[in-house]
Design a protein around this motif. Structure first.
Motif, short mmCIF file in Angstrom:
data_model
loop_
_atom_site.label_atom_id
_atom_site.label_comp_id
_atom_site.label_asym_id
_atom_site.label_seq_id
_atom_site.Cartn_x
_atom_site.Cartn_y
_atom_site.Cartn_z
N THR A 156 0.91 -1.14 -0.01
CA THR A 156 0.22 0.01 -0.02
C THR A 156 0.67 1.22 0.13
OG1 THR A 156 0.13 -0.15 2.36
CG2 THR A 156 -1.80 -1.08 1.17
N ALA A 157 2.12 1.01 -0.06
CA ALA A 157 3.31 2.16 0.10
C ALA A 157 2.83 3.19 -0.99
CB ALA A 157 4.57 1.91 0.17
N ARG A 158 2.70 2.59 -2.23
CA ARG A 158 2.48 3.43 -3.50
C ARG A 158 1.52 4.36 -3.33
NH1 ARG A 158 3.38 -0.92 -8.50
NH2 ARG A 158 5.08 -2.30 -7.39
N ASP A 159 0.31 4.08 -2.62
CA ASP A 159 -0.73 4.89 -2.59
C ASP A 159 -0.52 5.94 -1.62
OD1 ASP A 159 -2.40 3.28 -4.23
OD2 ASP A 159 -3.31 2.04 -2.76
N ALA A 160 0.16 5.82 -0.41
CA ALA A 160 0.74 6.47 0.27
C ALA A 160 1.68 7.50 -0.08
CB ALA A 160 0.88 5.58 1.59
N ASP A 161 2.71 7.07 -0.97
CA ASP A 161 3.42 8.10 -1.51
C ASP A 161 3.30 8.56 -3.02
OD1 ASP A 161 4.62 7.48 0.77
OD2 ASP A 161 6.53 6.55 0.02
N GLU A 162 1.77 8.68 -3.16
CA GLU A 162 1.30 9.52 -4.27
C GLU A 162 1.95 8.72 -5.68
OE1 GLU A 162 2.64 13.56 -3.88
OE2 GLU A 162 1.30 13.83 -2.13
N GLY A 163 1.59 7.26 -5.68
CA GLY A 163 2.03 6.66 -6.92
C GLY A 163 3.48 6.39 -7.29
N LEU A 164 4.24 6.77 -6.26
CA LEU A 164 5.77 6.42 -6.54
C LEU A 164 5.97 5.15 -6.72
CD1 LEU A 164 7.46 8.65 -3.92
CD2 LEU A 164 7.39 9.15 -6.37
N PRO A 165 6.99 4.62 -7.59
CA PRO A 165 7.39 3.44 -7.93
C PRO A 165 7.59 2.86 -6.25
CG PRO A 165 8.45 4.58 -9.37
CD PRO A 165 7.71 5.53 -8.49
N LEU A 166 7.47 1.29 -6.25
CA LEU A 166 7.67 0.81 -4.90
C LEU A 166 9.08 1.01 -4.41
CD1 LEU A 166 6.98 -1.32 -2.79
CD2 LEU A 166 7.88 -3.03 -4.17
N GLN A 167 10.10 1.07 -5.24
CA GLN A 167 11.56 1.41 -4.79
C GLN A 167 11.89 2.60 -4.45
OE1 GLN A 167 10.59 -0.72 -7.12
NE2 GLN A 167 11.46 -2.62 -6.69
N ALA A 168 10.78 3.36 -4.60
CA ALA A 168 10.97 4.93 -4.27
C ALA A 168 10.36 5.13 -3.00
CB ALA A 168 10.57 5.87 -5.30
N THR A 169 9.53 4.51 -2.51
CA THR A 169 8.70 4.55 -1.41
C THR A 169 9.44 4.58 -0.01
OG1 THR A 169 7.94 2.48 -1.10
CG2 THR A 169 6.62 3.79 -2.30
N ALA A 170 9.12 5.30 1.03
CA ALA A 170 9.66 5.34 2.42
C ALA A 170 9.72 3.83 3.02
CB ALA A 170 8.92 6.25 3.28
N ALA A 171 8.58 3.15 2.87
CA ALA A 171 8.49 1.78 3.31
C ALA A 171 9.45 0.98 2.67
CB ALA A 171 7.27 1.24 3.27
N TRP A 172 9.62 0.98 1.44
CA TRP A 172 10.79 0.18 0.86
C TRP A 172 12.09 0.53 1.34
CZ3 TRP A 172 10.99 -4.08 -2.19
CH2 TRP A 172 12.34 -4.33 -2.98
N LYS A 173 12.39 1.47 1.56
CA LYS A 173 13.79 2.04 1.76
C LYS A 173 14.01 1.58 3.12
CE LYS A 173 14.07 6.21 -1.08
NZ LYS A 173 13.91 7.62 -1.07
N GLN A 174 12.97 1.56 4.20
CA GLN A 174 13.02 0.99 5.59
C GLN A 174 13.41 -0.53 5.48
OE1 GLN A 174 10.40 2.44 8.26
NE2 GLN A 174 9.47 3.96 6.84
N ALA A 175 12.70 -0.92 4.44
CA ALA A 175 12.71 -2.40 4.25
C ALA A 175 14.25 -2.97 3.95
CB ALA A 175 11.61 -2.88 3.58
N VAL A 176 14.78 -2.42 2.90
CA VAL A 176 16.12 -2.92 2.45
C VAL A 176 17.20 -2.39 3.25
CG1 VAL A 176 15.36 -2.67 -0.02
CG2 VAL A 176 16.14 -0.63 0.87
N ALA A 177 16.74 -1.36 4.26
CA ALA A 177 17.67 -1.07 5.12
C ALA A 177 18.11 -1.83 6.44
CB ALA A 177 17.65 0.39 5.72
N ALA A 178 17.23 -2.81 6.52
CA ALA A 178 17.17 -3.85 7.68
C ALA A 178 17.89 -4.93 7.16
CB ALA A 178 15.76 -4.44 7.92
N ASP A 179 18.71 -5.61 8.10
CA ASP A 179 19.43 -6.78 7.87
C ASP A 179 18.40 -8.20 7.82
OD1 ASP A 179 22.21 -5.87 8.35
OD2 ASP A 179 21.28 -5.60 10.29
N LEU A 180 17.15 -7.89 8.21
CA LEU A 180 16.38 -9.25 8.06
C LEU A 180 14.96 -8.58 8.11
CD1 LEU A 180 15.64 -12.20 8.04
CD2 LEU A 180 15.98 -12.16 10.56
N VAL A 181 14.08 -9.02 7.24
CA VAL A 181 12.52 -8.66 7.31
C VAL A 181 11.74 -9.89 7.85
CG1 VAL A 181 10.63 -7.84 6.15
CG2 VAL A 181 12.84 -6.94 5.48
#
Length: 512
Positions: A156-181
């Motif tokens: 749902t991150a794309r809707d929250a971030d006004e249609g941005l690609p998944l890799q440009a959303t804040a949620a995605w950046k937080q996920a890839v910054a983690a060592d484990l999801v």
């Protein structure tokens, strides 16, 4: 024991087709063999299928486990190449210094004991409860320093971030910054959840999927739900990384019969069932923590390269747009000076060819003269196939007719159409070049370029854009005979391949 066929119609059809073909080819032999020969052929075919079905499926490990130190070094080298290109093309010294500093920090620390875990999943999957349970029950049992963060639902991150690609959303950046999801679900995987998990593993993020709230499903259905998740994620995750838990089970009603024959009902709180999650997390942290560090550095190197390429693309785009505008106005004025039939607007391909030359130099994709002509011809052919030439001419004509002052003659329509086509060609080349990897070899894929041209046309065919484009173009050139003769001479020079490196633009300011 009966064998359960999952695709009996398909197998039956294949068996029948095979049998008929064999009968047609070897009818004499079948005449001798009789019905047992036919049955034997069908049995052999069925046996091959059953044998194939019983072969164990190949399980691919998660992408993070396959990241090697060599892959990390290659990603760092590619990031350095992008940074060097920024520096060579007059980039900002401060930006370059910052990028290089971050690149130097991408050396995995073998002694790092701190690990960062992200808790992801959709709404009502129990993210907060699971994070609190892990902090209370597991954190003290490992020698690692653990930090936890709850992140929004990736799908749902794309809707929250006004249609941005998944890799440009804040949620995605937080996920890839983690060592484990730790990715939570509340039952059978949805398509959105599956896509999010798949994208994480493609990005080399270690993922552990936990089906939470299993207590809300009947016991006889629980095994089926878990197995379906394992089967669906079989090519994405290690089966051991899919578990079922119930961290905060709902209270259950308990009936107690008393000695006097009465019955008392009470609500009791079951104990959490999360041993499978804690056990698997402990195994991963103990056995794969160093791999987590390497994968994290790899992801940072890939992200740094992408950031550098984005900066490089913007630098080049800033230089390319004036070139496109220059040639679109040359095309417009030259076509006005020498009107041609609608489909012959593509005769301005000489202008397009020189545009390809200059854009290729900006994006460091030099082409031979024959290749330039081939690219221009291919783009012209694609514009005709898409109906862009005819559609643009009709639309621009309608816009000009709405204003009697601007609608002068057919040459104006064709001139503006030529400018529009030239602009589409230039924007398509920019989009194509920017989509290429910064470390890729020079070259061009005409099929991919045609797809880009189609997408650019769809983005630039809106009426509001065309109205603004027509107004802007009309005010930029004036049909004066001297200017027309000058522009015609320039186009001739282009066609004869005698044009200098830069073409002088005639004075196209509106007359007073």
């Amino acid at each position: 024991m009966a064998v359960k066929l999952q695709r009996p119609i398909l197998i039956g059809g294949l068996g029948l087709s095979f049998g008929l073909w064999m009968m047609e080819s070897l009818h004499h032999s079948w005449g001798e063999a009789g019905e047992f020969g036919v049955l034997g052929a069908i049995a052999i075919g069925a046996g091959f299928w059953l044998f194939k079905k019983r072969e164990p499926a190949t399980i691919k490990p998660i992408a993070a486990e396959s990241v090697t130190p060599e892959m990390l070094e290659k990603a760092k080298t590619q990031a350095e190449l992008a940074i060097a290109k920024i520096e060579a093309e007059a980039g900002d010294a401060k930006i370059i210094a910052d990028l290089r500093t971050r690149l130097m920090q991408l050396s995995p620390d073998a002694t790092r004991k701190a690990l960062h875990l992200a808790i992801a999943g959709g709404k009502s999957t129990g993210k907060t409860k699971v994070m609190q349970w892990l902090q209370s029950n597991w954190q003290s049992q490992t020698d690692k320093t653990l930090t936890f963060a709850e992140i929004p639902a990736l799908f749902t991150a794309r809707d929250a971030d006004e249609g941005l690609p998944l890799q440009a959303t804040a949620a995605w950046k937080q996920a890839v910054a983690a060592d484990l999801v730790v990715f939570l679900t509340s039952g059978d995987l949805t398509d959105s959840e599956f896509q999010a998990i798949q994208q994480l593993t493609i990005a080399a993020v270690p993922v552990l999927v936990a089906w939470n709230k299993k207590d809300q499903t009947l016991p006889e259905q629980q095994a089926g739900i878990l197995q379906r998740a394992i089967d669906r994620l079989g090519l994405t995750l290690n089966p051991e990384n899919v578990v079922a838990i119930s961290v905060a089970p709902n209270p259950v009603k308990v009936r107690q019969h008393q000695s006097d024959g009465t019955m008392v009902e009470t609500m009791e709180q079951p104990e959490p069932e999360a041993t499978a999650l804690m056990t698997r997390l402990q195994q991963m942290v103990t056995q794969e923590s160093q791999q987590f560090v390497i994968a994290q550095s790899y992801r940072q190197a890939v992200a740094l390269k992408a950031e550098a390429q984005q900066i490089l693309n913007q630098l080049r785009r800033d230089r390319a747009m004036p070139v496109i505008e220059k040639y679109q106005y040359i095309s417009a004025a030259a076509t006005f000076a020498n009107p041609v039939a609608a489909l012959d607007l593509l005769a301005t391909g000489a202008v397009t060819t020189q545009l390809i030359v200059e854009l290729g130099e900006i994006y460091q994709h030099p082409f031979s003269f024959d290749r330039e002509k081939a690219i221009a011809a291919a783009m012209g052919e694609q514009l005709v196939k898409l109906g862009v030439v005819e559609l643009s001419t009709q639309t621009i004509s309608a816009i000009l007719k709405s204003n009697a002052v601007t609608y002068v003659a057919g040459g104006v329509v064709q001139g503006i159409s030529a400018a529009y086509l030239t602009r589409l060609a230039g924007l398509s080349l920019i989009e194509y070049f920017q989509a290429q990897d910064v470390s890729a070899e020079s070259g061009i894929n005409l099929e991919q370029l045609n797809q880009t041209l189609k997408a650019v046309f769809q983005q630039n065919q809106r009426m509001a854009f065309l109205q603004g484009f027509v107004k802007q173009t009309v005010t930029r050139f004036v049909p004066e005979s001297k200017k027309s003769e000058s522009l015609t001479a320039q186009v001739k020079a282009l066609q004869e391949n005698r044009i200098a490196e830069s073409v002088a633009i005639p004075n196209l300011e509106p007359s007073t």
